[in-house]
Design a protein around this motif. Structure first.
Motif, PDB file in Angstrom:
ATOM      1  N   MET A   6       0.818  -1.198   0.000  1.00  0.00           N
ATOM      2  CA  MET A   6       0.000   0.000   0.000  1.00  0.00           C
ATOM      3  C   MET A   6       0.859   1.259   0.000  1.00  0.00           C
ATOM      4  O   MET A   6       0.506   2.239  -0.642  1.00  0.00           O
ATOM      5  CB  MET A   6      -0.939  -0.025   1.202  1.00  0.00           C
ATOM      6  N   ARG A   7       1.994   1.229   0.717  1.00  0.00           N
ATOM      7  CA  ARG A   7       2.840   2.429   0.752  1.00  0.00           C
ATOM      8  C   ARG A   7       3.348   2.801  -0.638  1.00  0.00           C
ATOM      9  O   ARG A   7       3.407   3.978  -0.986  1.00  0.00           O
ATOM     10  CB  ARG A   7       4.000   2.239   1.734  1.00  0.00           C
ATOM     11  N   LYS A   8       3.694   1.791  -1.424  1.00  0.00           N
ATOM     12  CA  LYS A   8       4.166   2.072  -2.783  1.00  0.00           C
ATOM     13  C   LYS A   8       3.074   2.764  -3.586  1.00  0.00           C
ATOM     14  O   LYS A   8       3.329   3.765  -4.267  1.00  0.00           O
ATOM     15  CB  LYS A   8       4.577   0.768  -3.465  1.00  0.00           C
ATOM     16  N   LYS A   9       1.857   2.260  -3.484  1.00  0.00           N
ATOM     17  CA  LYS A   9       0.726   2.850  -4.203  1.00  0.00           C
ATOM     18  C   LYS A   9       0.480   4.290  -3.741  1.00  0.00           C
ATOM     19  O   LYS A   9       0.255   5.180  -4.559  1.00  0.00           O
ATOM     20  CB  LYS A   9      -0.517   1.991  -3.954  1.00  0.00           C
ATOM     21  N   LEU A  10       0.541   4.518  -2.435  1.00  0.00           N
ATOM     22  CA  LEU A  10       0.347   5.866  -1.907  1.00  0.00           C
ATOM     23  C   LEU A  10       1.464   6.805  -2.355  1.00  0.00           C
ATOM     24  O   LEU A  10       1.210   7.946  -2.764  1.00  0.00           O
ATOM     25  CB  LEU A  10       0.253   5.837  -0.384  1.00  0.00           C
ATOM     26  N   PHE A  11       2.716   6.332  -2.283  1.00  0.00           N
ATOM     27  CA  PHE A  11       3.848   7.159  -2.711  1.00  0.00           C
ATOM     28  C   PHE A  11       3.670   7.584  -4.167  1.00  0.00           C
ATOM     29  O   PHE A  11       3.811   8.763  -4.502  1.00  0.00           O
ATOM     30  CB  PHE A  11       5.170   6.407  -2.547  1.00  0.00           C
ATOM     31  N   LEU A  12       3.374   6.622  -5.028  1.00  0.00           N
ATOM     32  CA  LEU A  12       3.234   6.938  -6.455  1.00  0.00           C
ATOM     33  C   LEU A  12       2.069   7.889  -6.711  1.00  0.00           C
ATOM     34  O   LEU A  12       2.184   8.799  -7.550  1.00  0.00           O
ATOM     35  CB  LEU A  12       3.073   5.643  -7.256  1.00  0.00           C
ATOM     36  N   ALA A  13       0.967   7.729  -5.996  1.00  0.00           N
ATOM     37  CA  ALA A  13      -0.186   8.618  -6.172  1.00  0.00           C
ATOM     38  C   ALA A  13       0.157  10.038  -5.741  1.00  0.00           C
ATOM     39  O   ALA A  13      -0.171  11.009  -6.449  1.00  0.00           O
ATOM     40  CB  ALA A  13      -1.381   8.084  -5.379  1.00  0.00           C
ATOM     41  N   ILE A  14       0.812  10.180  -4.596  1.00  0.00           N
ATOM     42  CA  ILE A  14       1.193  11.507  -4.102  1.00  0.00           C
ATOM     43  C   ILE A  14       2.191  12.166  -5.051  1.00  0.00           C
ATOM     44  O   ILE A  14       2.037  13.326  -5.444  1.00  0.00           O
ATOM     45  CB  ILE A  14       1.783  11.414  -2.682  1.00  0.00           C
ATOM     46  N   ALA A  15       3.223  11.423  -5.414  1.00  0.00           N
ATOM     47  CA  ALA A  15       4.271  11.971  -6.286  1.00  0.00           C
ATOM     48  C   ALA A  15       3.694  12.408  -7.632  1.00  0.00           C
ATOM     49  O   ALA A  15       4.015  13.494  -8.130  1.00  0.00           O
ATOM     50  CB  ALA A  15       5.378  10.940  -6.484  1.00  0.00           C
ATOM     51  N   GLN A  16       2.835  11.591  -8.212  1.00  0.00           N
ATOM     52  CA  GLN A  16       2.241  11.923  -9.506  1.00  0.00           C
ATOM     53  C   GLN A  16       1.347  13.158  -9.400  1.00  0.00           C
ATOM     54  O   GLN A  16       1.386  14.040 -10.250  1.00  0.00           O
ATOM     55  CB  GLN A  16       1.439  10.733 -10.050  1.00  0.00           C
ATOM     56  N   ARG A  17       0.567  13.235  -8.321  1.00  0.00           N
ATOM     57  CA  ARG A  17      -0.334  14.386  -8.139  1.00  0.00           C
ATOM     58  C   ARG A  17       0.468  15.684  -8.006  1.00  0.00           C
ATOM     59  O   ARG A  17       0.140  16.695  -8.619  1.00  0.00           O
ATOM     60  CB  ARG A  17      -1.203  14.155  -6.910  1.00  0.00           C
ATOM     61  N   ILE A  18       1.524  15.655  -7.195  1.00  0.00           N
ATOM     62  CA  ILE A  18       2.339  16.861  -7.020  1.00  0.00           C
ATOM     63  C   ILE A  18       3.044  17.231  -8.319  1.00  0.00           C
ATOM     64  O   ILE A  18       3.089  18.397  -8.716  1.00  0.00           O
ATOM     65  CB  ILE A  18       3.329  16.676  -5.854  1.00  0.00           C
ATOM     66  N   LYS A  19       3.569  16.229  -9.015  1.00  0.00           N
ATOM     67  CA  LYS A  19       4.247  16.477 -10.292  1.00  0.00           C
ATOM     68  C   LYS A  19       3.303  17.143 -11.295  1.00  0.00           C
ATOM     69  O   LYS A  19       3.695  18.070 -12.004  1.00  0.00           O
ATOM     70  CB  LYS A  19       4.774  15.157 -10.858  1.00  0.00           C
ATOM     71  N   GLU A  20       2.055  16.675 -11.336  1.00  0.00           N
ATOM     72  CA  GLU A  20       1.091  17.203 -12.294  1.00  0.00           C
ATOM     73  C   GLU A  20       0.533  18.571 -11.899  1.00  0.00           C
ATOM     74  O   GLU A  20       0.302  19.413 -12.751  1.00  0.00           O
ATOM     75  CB  GLU A  20      -0.086  16.235 -12.449  1.00  0.00           C
ATOM     76  N   GLN A  21       0.305  18.795 -10.606  1.00  0.00           N
ATOM     77  CA  GLN A  21      -0.438  19.979 -10.192  1.00  0.00           C
ATOM     78  C   GLN A  21       0.405  21.074  -9.538  1.00  0.00           C
ATOM     79  O   GLN A  21      -0.106  22.171  -9.304  1.00  0.00           O
ATOM     80  CB  GLN A  21      -1.584  19.576  -9.264  1.00  0.00           C
ATOM     81  N   VAL A  22       1.656  20.773  -9.228  1.00  0.00           N
ATOM     82  CA  VAL A  22       2.517  21.794  -8.613  1.00  0.00           C
ATOM     83  C   VAL A  22       3.801  21.880  -9.440  1.00  0.00           C
ATOM     84  O   VAL A  22       4.837  21.322  -9.076  1.00  0.00           O
ATOM     85  CB  VAL A  22       2.819  21.460  -7.131  1.00  0.00           C
ATOM     86  N   PRO A  23       3.745  22.571 -10.572  1.00  0.00           N
ATOM     87  CA  PRO A  23       4.893  22.594 -11.482  1.00  0.00           C
ATOM     88  C   PRO A  23       6.147  23.233 -10.896  1.00  0.00           C
ATOM     89  O   PRO A  23       7.247  22.995 -11.397  1.00  0.00           O
ATOM     90  CB  PRO A  23       4.379  23.376 -12.691  1.00  0.00           C
ATOM     91  N   GLY A  24       6.022  24.009  -9.832  1.00  0.00           N
ATOM     92  CA  GLY A  24       7.192  24.629  -9.223  1.00  0.00           C
ATOM     93  C   GLY A  24       8.088  23.648  -8.489  1.00  0.00           C
ATOM     94  O   GLY A  24       9.266  23.932  -8.255  1.00  0.00           O
ATOM     95  N   VAL A  25       7.571  22.473  -8.152  1.00  0.00           N
ATOM     96  CA  VAL A  25       8.374  21.464  -7.452  1.00  0.00           C
ATOM     97  C   VAL A  25       9.287  20.791  -8.472  1.00  0.00           C
ATOM     98  O   VAL A  25       8.837  20.269  -9.493  1.00  0.00           O
ATOM     99  CB  VAL A  25       7.480  20.428  -6.732  1.00  0.00           C
TER     100      VAL A  25
END
Length: 160
Positions: free
Chosen positions: A1-20
């Protein structure tokens, strides 16, 4: 589950917070900042806190998983107070925190609920870096054990 959560969080931030500019798994990155290679900033590191697991029926588990996001930015020039014209630029990192929160506020997926912000802290103890720690929690359902048990039953039936 942690892998799934990590990937979901990372993808969301990558897509929606371009400054990161950099997203990774947290591993006490700031403890050794003077002796390791630096990473691009602003960056977000994802840390999983310890959590308790509740066993449900049919080999399914539930847990409230706390996740801490370490948002690391470079400090701007010090200002001369509220009337300093550089103040707005010096406080830009608060905008980044708000953007990360906006991305996290609607993040949910298969077997995990929407992330809820539970704590926020800003740490200024790292010379030219500022670390803001945003703590979220999500309720998860682990079904891997149920699938494994189901496959074992199917295999047993096939052998008969």
């Amino acid at each position: 589950m942690r892998k799934k959560l990590f990937l979901a969080i990372a993808q969301r931030i990558k897509e929606q917070v371009p400054g990161v500019k950099f997203i990774d798994l947290w591993n006490e990155h700031l403890a050794e900042i003077r002796s390791t290679t630096a990473w691009p900033v602003p960056s977000v590191f994802i840390e999983f806190e310890q959590y308790d697991v509740r066993q449900c029926a049919n080999h399914v588990c539930m847990a409230d998983v706390p996740v801490r996001l370490h948002i690391i930015t470079r400090t701007k020039n010090y200002t001369a107070g509220i009337d300093d014209k550089r103040l707005e630029a010096a406080l830009d990192y608060f905008d980044l925190i708000d953007q990360v929160h906006a991305a996290m506020a609607t993040l949910a997926g298969d077997n995990f609920s929407t992330f809820m912000l539970t704590a926020s802290a800003t740490n200024h103890n790292h010379a030219e870096l500022i670390e803001s720690i945003e703590r979220y929690i999500t309720r998860t359902q682990f079904t891997a054990g149920a699938r494994t048990a189901q496959l074992q039953r199917i295999d047993t039936l096939r052998l008969k």
